[in-house]
Enzyme design. Structure first.
Site, PDB file in Angstrom:
ATOM      1  N   ARG A 121      -2.172   5.289  11.545  1.00 21.32           N
ATOM      2  CA  ARG A 121      -2.284   4.298  10.467  1.00 21.32           C
ATOM      3  C   ARG A 121      -3.734   3.842  10.301  1.00 21.32           C
ATOM      4  O   ARG A 121      -4.223   3.684   9.175  1.00 21.32           O
ATOM      5  CB  ARG A 121      -1.374   3.114  10.773  1.00 21.32           C
ATOM      6  CG  ARG A 121      -1.191   2.164   9.614  1.00 21.32           C
ATOM      7  CD  ARG A 121      -0.218   1.045   9.934  1.00 21.32           C
ATOM      8  NE  ARG A 121       1.128   1.566  10.172  1.00 21.32           N
ATOM      9  CZ  ARG A 121       1.750   1.521  11.338  1.00 21.32           C
ATOM     10  NH1 ARG A 121       1.158   0.980  12.385  1.00 21.32           N
ATOM     11  NH2 ARG A 121       2.965   2.005  11.475  1.00 21.32           N
ATOM     12  N   TRP A 165       2.388   1.064  -4.331  1.00 21.67           N
ATOM     13  CA  TRP A 165       1.718   0.815  -5.610  1.00 21.67           C
ATOM     14  C   TRP A 165       1.083   2.086  -6.158  1.00 21.67           C
ATOM     15  O   TRP A 165       0.870   2.213  -7.363  1.00 21.67           O
ATOM     16  CB  TRP A 165       0.696  -0.304  -5.457  1.00 21.67           C
ATOM     17  CG  TRP A 165      -0.706   0.133  -5.185  1.00 21.67           C
ATOM     18  CD1 TRP A 165      -1.227   0.498  -3.991  1.00 21.67           C
ATOM     19  CD2 TRP A 165      -1.759   0.269  -6.141  1.00 21.67           C
ATOM     20  NE1 TRP A 165      -2.539   0.850  -4.129  1.00 21.67           N
ATOM     21  CE2 TRP A 165      -2.894   0.714  -5.448  1.00 21.67           C
ATOM     22  CE3 TRP A 165      -1.859   0.062  -7.521  1.00 21.67           C
ATOM     23  CZ2 TRP A 165      -4.107   0.955  -6.074  1.00 21.67           C
ATOM     24  CZ3 TRP A 165      -3.073   0.296  -8.131  1.00 21.67           C
ATOM     25  CH2 TRP A 165      -4.176   0.735  -7.428  1.00 21.67           C
ATOM     26  N   TRP A 171       0.811  -1.214   0.000  1.00 23.00           N
ATOM     27  CA  TRP A 171       0.000   0.000   0.000  1.00 23.00           C
ATOM     28  C   TRP A 171       0.843   1.261   0.000  1.00 23.00           C
ATOM     29  O   TRP A 171       0.377   2.321  -0.418  1.00 23.00           O
ATOM     30  CB  TRP A 171      -0.939  -0.013   1.204  1.00 23.00           C
ATOM     31  CG  TRP A 171      -2.048  -0.997   1.060  1.00 23.00           C
ATOM     32  CD1 TRP A 171      -2.223  -2.162   1.741  1.00 23.00           C
ATOM     33  CD2 TRP A 171      -3.142  -0.927   0.127  1.00 23.00           C
ATOM     34  NE1 TRP A 171      -3.341  -2.822   1.302  1.00 23.00           N
ATOM     35  CE2 TRP A 171      -3.934  -2.085   0.318  1.00 23.00           C
ATOM     36  CE3 TRP A 171      -3.531   0.000  -0.834  1.00 23.00           C
ATOM     37  CZ2 TRP A 171      -5.083  -2.332  -0.415  1.00 23.00           C
ATOM     38  CZ3 TRP A 171      -4.683  -0.257  -1.567  1.00 23.00           C
ATOM     39  CH2 TRP A 171      -5.443  -1.397  -1.360  1.00 23.00           C
ATOM     40  N   GLN A 172       2.084   1.167   0.419  1.00 28.83           N
ATOM     41  CA  GLN A 172       2.970   2.332   0.409  1.00 28.83           C
ATOM     42  C   GLN A 172       3.619   2.575  -0.941  1.00 28.83           C
ATOM     43  O   GLN A 172       4.150   3.664  -1.170  1.00 28.83           O
ATOM     44  CB  GLN A 172       4.070   2.163   1.469  1.00 28.83           C
ATOM     45  CG  GLN A 172       3.577   2.255   2.902  1.00 28.83           C
ATOM     46  CD  GLN A 172       4.669   1.952   3.898  1.00 28.83           C
ATOM     47  OE1 GLN A 172       5.744   1.439   3.544  1.00 28.83           O
ATOM     48  NE2 GLN A 172       4.425   2.252   5.162  1.00 28.83           N
ATOM     49  N   VAL A 186      -1.053   8.995  -4.085  1.00 27.27           N
ATOM     50  CA  VAL A 186      -1.946   8.900  -2.922  1.00 27.27           C
ATOM     51  C   VAL A 186      -1.150   8.682  -1.646  1.00 27.27           C
ATOM     52  O   VAL A 186      -1.460   9.264  -0.592  1.00 27.27           O
ATOM     53  CB  VAL A 186      -2.969   7.763  -3.129  1.00 27.27           C
ATOM     54  CG1 VAL A 186      -3.752   7.489  -1.854  1.00 27.27           C
ATOM     55  CG2 VAL A 186      -3.928   8.128  -4.263  1.00 27.27           C
ATOM     56  N   HIS A 202     -13.025   4.461  -1.110  1.00 26.94           N
ATOM     57  CA  HIS A 202     -13.319   3.289  -1.934  1.00 26.94           C
ATOM     58  C   HIS A 202     -14.825   3.018  -1.964  1.00 26.94           C
ATOM     59  O   HIS A 202     -15.396   2.757  -3.028  1.00 26.94           O
ATOM     60  CB  HIS A 202     -12.578   2.059  -1.402  1.00 26.94           C
ATOM     61  CG  HIS A 202     -11.158   1.959  -1.863  1.00 26.94           C
ATOM     62  ND1 HIS A 202     -10.136   2.710  -1.336  1.00 26.94           N
ATOM     63  CD2 HIS A 202     -10.582   1.185  -2.823  1.00 26.94           C
ATOM     64  CE1 HIS A 202      -9.004   2.412  -1.937  1.00 26.94           C
ATOM     65  NE2 HIS A 202      -9.244   1.486  -2.848  1.00 26.94           N
ATOM     66  N   TYR A 243      -1.203  11.545   7.811  1.00 30.30           N
ATOM     67  CA  TYR A 243      -0.460  10.749   8.786  1.00 30.30           C
ATOM     68  C   TYR A 243       0.428  11.621   9.684  1.00 30.30           C
ATOM     69  O   TYR A 243       0.311  11.576  10.919  1.00 30.30           O
ATOM     70  CB  TYR A 243       0.379   9.701   8.048  1.00 30.30           C
ATOM     71  CG  TYR A 243       1.144   8.753   8.948  1.00 30.30           C
ATOM     72  CD1 TYR A 243       0.491   7.695   9.569  1.00 30.30           C
ATOM     73  CD2 TYR A 243       2.502   8.917   9.165  1.00 30.30           C
ATOM     74  CE1 TYR A 243       1.183   6.817  10.391  1.00 30.30           C
ATOM     75  CE2 TYR A 243       3.206   8.045   9.983  1.00 30.30           C
ATOM     76  CZ  TYR A 243       2.546   6.996  10.590  1.00 30.30           C
ATOM     77  OH  TYR A 243       3.239   6.130  11.397  1.00 30.30           O
TER      78      TYR A 243
END
EC number: 2.3.1.20
Length: 494
Positions: free
Chosen positions: A410, A383, A380-381, A387, A421, A396
């Site tokens: 987090r 790809w 997730w960090q 974002v 989403h 964050y």
């Protein structure tokens, strides 16, 4: 090589001149040459074939040029201790097998369903009425919210508004950005689900960009206020006035700067973006051709491969036939994952590089090596870098500065991601099932399990498994609920 050969020749001449007491060579000579070979030296040069006896066998005892040892301490190639790492042939074999298996599936699909690709049908996904373009109208109206944020910042820069009033106006503007297109998508019957998704994506991107725009300008005002309390030289350094060809606050508050940021392939605002020196026409042409080809490929794969599989999955869901449901899920996983990989390359490489090249935007790090992820967190960090940078910079780290723990921060990032989403799926489909929200929040315990129990290649395999299986599960959940809501409910009511 010549020196070693010469040495070998002289050695042979010396040993050959000695008298042979055991049929030539003798024990002393054989032991000397075995020691030479065993010590890592070159093997002795071939000597004339030994004499054969009456029975035709060679005189083995006289063959002093043979190495008597053929084994050494070594591991099998598949053992991790062997140090062997060249498995290119196996990788090629996997690729060939993948191509052959998918070619069989593709041929089976053509035999069973015929050719289902219809480019004209795609237009109906965006338009119900050729004279009504509600999604495009929504995108055009988005300019109103961008201009509103710009005008608020202009007045804050000259002191015509207080910070509290400016914050209130920004909050109202950002909330309207999310609520207005959602209301239109829910209330307007002429807008299609695909058109709604595209419009909501534009407004979501606008929301994130204007959030960053407001934050950065606020930081500039705070820095400027601190600089005024110091000496004039310190103020110049703080504002970066000595740097050549750079823009300092509030000179950045222009429509040209605003719209460059709105169209730039980034979500994080800066006063001075890195710029590439020129537009590379060949590079741009390649990206445009990729965009055109991959768009057609994705549409064809969805129509030919995914749609029939999804349609055939409705009956097992209706009958709650779990074995058939699992079979349908696994069958859908392959085309879904392939289309997702094509979409990733199409969007993050082809499209974003094309836009960056046109705008001479210098930072092209739109993704990192997420395919090597050994943990869910690393995936997730890496790809989706735009974002990730936005979440790190505007969500964050501000939570950490306000005293939140890393775990809470987090959790907040995943919660915000889960909200967007679900926002992009439920509103266009006119139903709220929270499958996307649940799937995103499930990443938190999944990340802990993978990092705790699976390491290295096992962790990487776990990440790939969640990508391949997790997405078709969500697709089938939404399609099933949409099918029941829109096609079976009227029948039951009748």
């Amino acid at each position: 090589m010549g020196d070693r050969g010469g040495a070998g020749g002289s050695r042979r001449r010396r040993t050959g001149s000695r008298p042979s007491s055991q049929g030539g060579g003798g024990p002393t000579v054989a032991e000397e040459e075995v020691r030479d070979v065993g010590a890592g030296g070159d093997a002795p040069a071939p000597t004339p074939a030994p004499d054969k006896g009456e029975d035709g066998d060679s005189d083995v005892g006289s063959g002093h040029h043979w190495d008597l040892r053929c084994h050494r301490l070594q591991d099998s190639l598949f053992s991790s201790d062997s140090g062997f790492s060249n498995y290119r042939g196996i990788l090629n074999w996997c690729v060939v097998m993948l191509i052959l298996s998918n070619a069989r599936l593709f041929l089976e699909n053509l035999i069973k369903y015929g050719i289902l690709v219809d480019p004209i049908q795609v237009v109906s996904l965006f338009l119900k009425d050729p004279y009504s373009w509600p999604a495009l109208c929504l995108v055009i109206v988005a300019n109103v919210f961008a201009v509103a944020a710009f005008q608020v910042e202009k007045r804050l820069a000259v002191g015509a508004l207080t910070e509290q009033a400016g914050l209130l106006l920004h909050v109202v503007n950002l909330a309207t950005i999310l609520c207005f297109p959602a209301a239109v998508a829910l209330l307007l019957e002429s807008i299609t689900p695909v058109g709604s998704v595209l419009a909501l994506m534009v407004y979501t991107i606008l929301f994130l960009k204007l959030f960053s725009y407001r934050d950065v300008n606020l930081w500039c005002r705070e820095r400027k206020a601190k600089a005024k309390a110091k000496s004039a030289s310190a103020g110049k350094k703080a504002n970066g006035g000595a740097a050549p060809r750079t823009v300092s606050y509030p000179d950045n508050l222009t429509y040209r700067d605003l719209y460059y940021f709105l169209f730039a392939p980034t979500l994080c605002y800066e006063l001075n973006f890195p710029r590439s020196p020129r537009i590379r026409k060949r590079f741009l042409l390649r990206r445009l051709l990729e965009m055109l080809f991959l768009t057609q490929l994705q549409v064809g794969l969805i129509q030919q491969w995914m749609v029939p599989t999804i349609q055939n999955s409705m009956k097992p869901f209706k009958d709650m036939d779990y074995s058939r449901i699992v079979e349908r899920l696994l069958k859908l996983a392959v085309p879904n994952h392939l289309i997702w990989l094509i979409f990733f390359y199409w969007f993050f490489h082809s499209c974003m590089n094309a836009v960056a090249e046109l705008m001479q935007f210098g930072d092209r790090e739109f993704y990192r090596d997420w395919w090597n992820s050994e943990s869910v967190t690393y995936f997730w960090q890496n790809w989706n870098i735009p974002v990730h940078k936005w979440c790190l910079r505007h969500f964050y780290k501000p939570m950490l500065r306000r005293g939140s723990s890393k775990w809470v921060a987090r959790m907040g990032v995943f919660f915000a991601s889960a909200f967007f989403h679900e926002y992009l799926v439920s509103i266009p489909l006119h139903m709220f099932r929270l499958w996307a929200f649940t799937g995103m929040m499930a990443q938190i315990p999944l990340a802990w399990i993978v990092s705790r129990f699976l390491q290295g290649n096992y962790g990487n395999a776990a990440v790939w498994l969640t990508l391949i299986i997790g997405q078709p599960v969500a697709v089938l959940m939404y399609v099933h609920d949409y099918y029941v809501l829109n096609y079976e409910a009227p029948v039951v009511g009748a």
